[in-house]
Scaffold this motif. Structure first.
Motif, PDB file in Angstrom:
ATOM      1  N   GLY A 217       8.080   3.375  -1.909  1.00  0.00           N
ATOM      2  CA  GLY A 217       7.154   4.334  -2.520  1.00  0.00           C
ATOM      3  C   GLY A 217       7.882   5.413  -3.308  1.00  0.00           C
ATOM      4  N   GLY A 218       7.190   6.527  -3.487  1.00  0.00           N
ATOM      5  CA  GLY A 218       7.701   7.622  -4.304  1.00  0.00           C
ATOM      6  C   GLY A 218       9.046   8.166  -3.814  1.00  0.00           C
ATOM      7  N   TYR A 219       9.266   8.134  -2.522  1.00  0.00           N
ATOM      8  CA  TYR A 219      10.540   8.603  -1.956  1.00  0.00           C
ATOM      9  C   TYR A 219      11.709   7.845  -2.575  1.00  0.00           C
ATOM     10  N   ARG A 220      11.552   6.527  -2.677  1.00  0.00           N
ATOM     11  CA  ARG A 220      12.644   5.716  -3.222  1.00  0.00           C
ATOM     12  C   ARG A 220      12.818   5.967  -4.721  1.00  0.00           C
ATOM     13  N   ARG A 221      11.758   6.405  -5.382  1.00  0.00           N
ATOM     14  CA  ARG A 221      11.864   6.738  -6.811  1.00  0.00           C
ATOM     15  C   ARG A 221      12.415   8.141  -7.025  1.00  0.00           C
ATOM     16  N   GLY A 222      12.720   8.846  -5.928  1.00  0.00           N
ATOM     17  CA  GLY A 222      13.378  10.140  -6.053  1.00  0.00           C
ATOM     18  C   GLY A 222      12.454  11.339  -5.954  1.00  0.00           C
ATOM     19  N   LYS A 223      11.153  11.127  -5.650  1.00  0.00           N
ATOM     20  CA  LYS A 223      10.244  12.271  -5.571  1.00  0.00           C
ATOM     21  C   LYS A 223      10.703  13.248  -4.481  1.00  0.00           C
ATOM     22  N   ALA A 224      10.666  14.537  -4.794  1.00  0.00           N
ATOM     23  CA  ALA A 224      11.077  15.564  -3.831  1.00  0.00           C
ATOM     24  C   ALA A 224      10.067  15.664  -2.692  1.00  0.00           C
ATOM     25  N   SER A 226       6.389  13.687  -1.060  1.00  0.00           N
ATOM     26  CA  SER A 226       5.522  12.503  -1.126  1.00  0.00           C
ATOM     27  C   SER A 226       4.172  12.789  -0.502  1.00  0.00           C
ATOM     28  N   ASN A 227       3.190  11.974  -0.871  1.00  0.00           N
ATOM     29  CA  ASN A 227       1.882  12.080  -0.227  1.00  0.00           C
ATOM     30  C   ASN A 227       1.823  11.294   1.074  1.00  0.00           C
ATOM     31  N   ASP A 228       2.649  10.258   1.162  1.00  0.00           N
ATOM     32  CA  ASP A 228       2.699   9.491   2.396  1.00  0.00           C
ATOM     33  C   ASP A 228       4.103   8.905   2.533  1.00  0.00           C
ATOM     34  N   VAL A 229       4.327   8.231   3.653  1.00  0.00           N
ATOM     35  CA  VAL A 229       5.612   7.570   3.866  1.00  0.00           C
ATOM     36  C   VAL A 229       5.348   6.071   3.951  1.00  0.00           C
ATOM     37  N   ASP A 230       6.071   5.311   3.141  1.00  0.00           N
ATOM     38  CA  ASP A 230       5.898   3.855   3.104  1.00  0.00           C
ATOM     39  C   ASP A 230       7.203   3.217   3.569  1.00  0.00           C
ATOM     40  N   ILE A 231       7.125   2.364   4.587  1.00  0.00           N
ATOM     41  CA  ILE A 231       8.344   1.732   5.104  1.00  0.00           C
ATOM     42  C   ILE A 231       8.147   0.214   5.172  1.00  0.00           C
ATOM     43  N   LEU A 277      -8.801   3.401  -1.872  1.00  0.00           N
ATOM     44  CA  LEU A 277      -8.423   3.722  -3.249  1.00  0.00           C
ATOM     45  C   LEU A 277      -7.604   2.594  -3.871  1.00  0.00           C
ATOM     46  N   ARG A 278      -6.937   1.813  -3.036  1.00  0.00           N
ATOM     47  CA  ARG A 278      -6.005   0.843  -3.598  1.00  0.00           C
ATOM     48  C   ARG A 278      -6.462  -0.575  -3.295  1.00  0.00           C
ATOM     49  N   THR A 279      -7.512  -0.999  -3.919  1.00  0.00           N
ATOM     50  CA  THR A 279      -8.025  -2.315  -3.569  1.00  0.00           C
ATOM     51  C   THR A 279      -7.485  -3.402  -4.489  1.00  0.00           C
ATOM     52  N   SER A 280      -6.936  -3.011  -5.653  1.00  0.00           N
ATOM     53  CA  SER A 280      -6.513  -4.048  -6.576  1.00  0.00           C
ATOM     54  C   SER A 280      -5.149  -4.587  -6.184  1.00  0.00           C
ATOM     55  N   HIS A 281      -4.937  -5.854  -6.458  1.00  0.00           N
ATOM     56  CA  HIS A 281      -3.624  -6.473  -6.291  1.00  0.00           C
ATOM     57  C   HIS A 281      -3.102  -6.345  -4.874  1.00  0.00           C
ATOM     58  N   GLY A 325       7.840  -4.559  -4.659  1.00  0.00           N
ATOM     59  CA  GLY A 325       6.401  -4.379  -4.865  1.00  0.00           C
ATOM     60  C   GLY A 325       5.854  -3.065  -4.327  1.00  0.00           C
ATOM     61  N   TRP A 326       6.536  -2.470  -3.366  1.00  0.00           N
ATOM     62  CA  TRP A 326       6.053  -1.218  -2.775  1.00  0.00           C
ATOM     63  C   TRP A 326       6.844  -0.007  -3.245  1.00  0.00           C
ATOM     64  N   THR A 327       7.826  -0.210  -4.125  1.00  0.00           N
ATOM     65  CA  THR A 327       8.561   0.948  -4.643  1.00  0.00           C
ATOM     66  C   THR A 327       7.766   1.619  -5.753  1.00  0.00           C
ATOM     67  N   GLY A 328       6.991   0.812  -6.497  1.00  0.00           N
ATOM     68  CA  GLY A 328       6.170   1.394  -7.558  1.00  0.00           C
ATOM     69  C   GLY A 328       7.013   1.692  -8.790  1.00  0.00           C
ATOM     70  N   SER A 329       6.523   2.561  -9.702  1.00  0.00           N
ATOM     71  CA  SER A 329       5.208   3.186  -9.627  1.00  0.00           C
ATOM     72  C   SER A 329       4.080   2.158  -9.798  1.00  0.00           C
ATOM     73  N   PHE A 332       4.435   0.532 -13.145  1.00  0.00           N
ATOM     74  CA  PHE A 332       5.579  -0.370 -13.129  1.00  0.00           C
ATOM     75  C   PHE A 332       5.165  -1.693 -12.467  1.00  0.00           C
ATOM     76  N   GLU A 333       4.480  -1.603 -11.351  1.00  0.00           N
ATOM     77  CA  GLU A 333       4.057  -2.798 -10.610  1.00  0.00           C
ATOM     78  C   GLU A 333       3.024  -3.608 -11.400  1.00  0.00           C
ATOM     79  N   ARG A 334       2.117  -2.899 -12.043  1.00  0.00           N
ATOM     80  CA  ARG A 334       1.085  -3.604 -12.805  1.00  0.00           C
ATOM     81  C   ARG A 334       1.732  -4.451 -13.896  1.00  0.00           C
TER      82      ARG A 334
HETATM   83  N1  DCP Z   1       1.393  -0.309  -4.777  1.00  0.00           N
HETATM   84  C1  DCP Z   1       0.893  -1.103  -5.802  1.00  0.00           C
HETATM   85  N2  DCP Z   1      -0.377  -1.532  -5.783  1.00  0.00           N
HETATM   86  C2  DCP Z   1      -1.178  -1.174  -4.783  1.00  0.00           C
HETATM   87  C3  DCP Z   1      -0.690  -0.380  -3.733  1.00  0.00           C
HETATM   88  C4  DCP Z   1       0.601   0.056  -3.759  1.00  0.00           C
HETATM   89  O1  DCP Z   1       1.593  -1.433  -6.729  1.00  0.00           O
HETATM   90  N3  DCP Z   1      -2.439  -1.600  -4.798  1.00  0.00           N
HETATM   91  C5  DCP Z   1       2.779   0.154  -4.840  1.00  0.00           C
HETATM   92  C6  DCP Z   1       3.003   1.143  -5.925  1.00  0.00           C
HETATM   93  C7  DCP Z   1       3.189   2.437  -5.213  1.00  0.00           C
HETATM   94  C8  DCP Z   1       3.702   2.027  -3.871  1.00  0.00           C
HETATM   95  O2  DCP Z   1       3.138   0.758  -3.631  1.00  0.00           O
HETATM   96  O3  DCP Z   1       4.102   3.231  -5.915  1.00  0.00           O
HETATM   97  C9  DCP Z   1       3.365   2.975  -2.799  1.00  0.00           C
HETATM   98  O4  DCP Z   1       2.024   3.425  -2.909  1.00  0.00           O
HETATM   99  P1  DCP Z   1       1.644   4.952  -2.670  1.00  0.00           P
HETATM  100  O5  DCP Z   1       0.171   5.041  -2.869  1.00  0.00           O
HETATM  101  O6  DCP Z   1       2.201   5.402  -1.372  1.00  0.00           O
HETATM  102  O7  DCP Z   1       2.298   5.747  -3.904  1.00  0.00           O
HETATM  103  P2  DCP Z   1       3.700   6.422  -4.047  1.00  0.00           P
HETATM  104  O8  DCP Z   1       4.525   6.187  -2.838  1.00  0.00           O
HETATM  105  O9  DCP Z   1       4.217   5.962  -5.343  1.00  0.00           O
HETATM  106  O10 DCP Z   1       3.408   7.985  -4.186  1.00  0.00           O
HETATM  107  P3  DCP Z   1       2.883   8.999  -3.042  1.00  0.00           P
HETATM  108  O11 DCP Z   1       2.875   8.287  -1.744  1.00  0.00           O
HETATM  109  O12 DCP Z   1       3.802  10.176  -3.038  1.00  0.00           O
HETATM  110  O13 DCP Z   1       1.511   9.381  -3.506  1.00  0.00           O
END
Ligand code: DCP
Ligand code: MG
Length: 386
Positions: A217-224, A226-231, A277-281, A325-329, A332-334
């Motif tokens: 997630g955002g942590y791996r992209r260098g965000k100071a 984050s909104n959540d923690v993804d592992i 919020l994240r139903t696609s893909h 796939g979970w690093t984002g953004s 980028f993933e789309r």
């Molecule tokens: N992701 C994706 N498609 C989805 C769900 C997630 O491509 N349907 C990928 C892109 C996101 C990453 O997973 O960057 C993690 O999702 P988050 O919603 O946690 O977003 P970030 O980690 O990028 O930012 P933050 O958590 O700070 O809001």
């Protein structure tokens, strides 16, 4: 890291997965103004328009020069920048602001819908219904409304139920989400992300030695913050297709719950959450979307804050695609998926890479290999902020 600085070939590329993109760009003010319009389109259900703003924002974020009137001709040739976008960009260049963004930001409707959707389980469509049909405007209105009507609990089909991680942890209801809203809306500093990761992996080690993990997630992209923690988590001996991955996820979630680290779960397993919020893909990986809280003595901040924690479990052969796939953004993933499909006749998602012609599966053993299989130039995670 990219060995070369960003070139014109990079920032004019129409695929976001080929445009190195820093966290903060030279035109952050414009990005912010466009972000308001994009968000408004999303809240109003105008997804096509929202996506075209998202694409424009992404292209601007990769553009390495400060925008001035003399650069507008070059900007007009950037991918996806049509006349409408260009006129807004030139409005920004000339006046330092965009009128539509200002109007939206000042509107009561935009502010209510934005606030409503900060509550887990309330998506844009629900927010509009609360605003239009029930006439709600504030969080206090929502609290009163949901004190009277708690929506029915999430129902699972038999197939979903069979695949679902089972746990005694309570599902996060809208009421509970409202109660935790201030906590969950607070950003998580990097040091706390590391601490949460250490705790989760410490508990996992006690269940199963030798697991591997990466904070994504955002942590791996260098965000100071984050909104959540993804592992992403795996173990070298896990076999896919069996229930081993699910079993590991279940054991971890249950241990964290028993020890008081997880207070709620919102979604467990690989199927779609309703109205999330994240139903696609959505990929088929085993996932546990949870609420986490630090123990009282873990060197935690003055106040213990509930945090969103997403755990993603993969068999070893899917570990690196899960990380990519979970690093984002999101953008980028789309475009990574689009690139794979259109340019490589392959299907990419977090659970793997498949060649479409003969369904051949690829099992990359590093993230570099994911990029190689897809014929992509390596981009460091900190430059995937498209
Ligand atoms: N992701 C994706 N498609 C989805 C769900 C997630 O491509 N349907 C990928 C892109 C996101 C990453 O997973 O960057 C993690 O999702 P988050 O919603 O946690 O977003 P970030 O980690 O990028 O930012 P933050 O958590 O700070 O809001
Ligand atoms: Mg995240």
């Amino acid at each position: 890291k990219l060995s070369e600085p960003t070139t014109k070939a990079h920032y004019t590329n129409r695929y976001a997965c080929l445009r190195p993109c820093p966290l903060v760009c030279p035109n952050q003010g414009l990005v912010k103004q466009f972000g308001i319009i994009r968000r408004s389109r999303e809240l109003e259900g105008k997804d096509t328009s929202a996506l075209s703003y998202e694409r424009t924002i992404s292209v601007i974020k990769a553009y390495p020069h400060t925008l001035t009137a003399s650069r507008l001709a070059e900007v007009s040739k950037l991918p996806g920048i049509g006349e409408k976008m260009l006129s807004k960009i030139s409005e920004y260049v000339n006046y330092g602001k965009i009128r539509e963004s200002q109007t939206i930001a000042a509107s009561a409707r935009f502010n209510s819908l934005s606030e409503f959707t900060t509550i887990y389980g309330i998506g844009a469509a629900t927010a509009r219904k609360l605003f239009d049909t029930f006439g709600l405007r504030t969080i206090a209105d929502l609290e009163e409304h949901y004190a009277r009507h708690e929506p029915p609990p999430q129902r699972f089909s038999d197939e979903e139920q069979a695949r679902r991680i089972t746990t005694p942890a309570p599902l996060l209801s809208i009421r509970a989400g409202l109660a935790l809203r201030e906590d969950l809306n607070e950003k998580i500093p990097r040091a706390e992300v590391d601490l949460m990761h250490d705790i989760v992996m410490g508990e996992l080690e006690k269940l199963r030695q030798g697991c591997m993990s990466t904070i994504v997630g955002g942590y791996r992209r260098g965000k100071a913050e984050s909104n959540d923690v993804d592992i992403v988590i795996t173990h070298p001996t896990l076999t896919s297709g069996s229930d081993q991955v699910k079993g590991l996820g279940e054991a971890l979630v249950n241990r964290l719950y028993e020890r008081g680290f997880i207070t709620h779960v919102m979604h467990l397993s690989g199927f779609h959450p309703p109205d999330a919020l994240r139903t696609s893909h959505w990929d088929t990986l085993e996932k546990a979307l949870t609420v986490f809280i630090l123990p009282p003595d873990a060197g935690s901040p003055r106040r213990r804050i509930h945090r969103r924690l997403d755990l993603i479990f993969a068999a070893p052969e899917a570990y690196w695609t899960a990380i990519t796939g979970w690093t984002g953004s999101k953008m980028f993933e789309r475009d990574l998926r689009l690139w794979a499909k259109v340019e490589c006749s392959m299907k990419f998602d977090s659970s793997g890479i498949t060649r479409r012609r003969d369904s051949k599966r690829y099992f990359p053993r590093s993230e570099q290999e994911v990029f190689e299989i897809l014929g992509l130039e390596w981009i460091d995670p900190t430059l995937r902020n498209a």
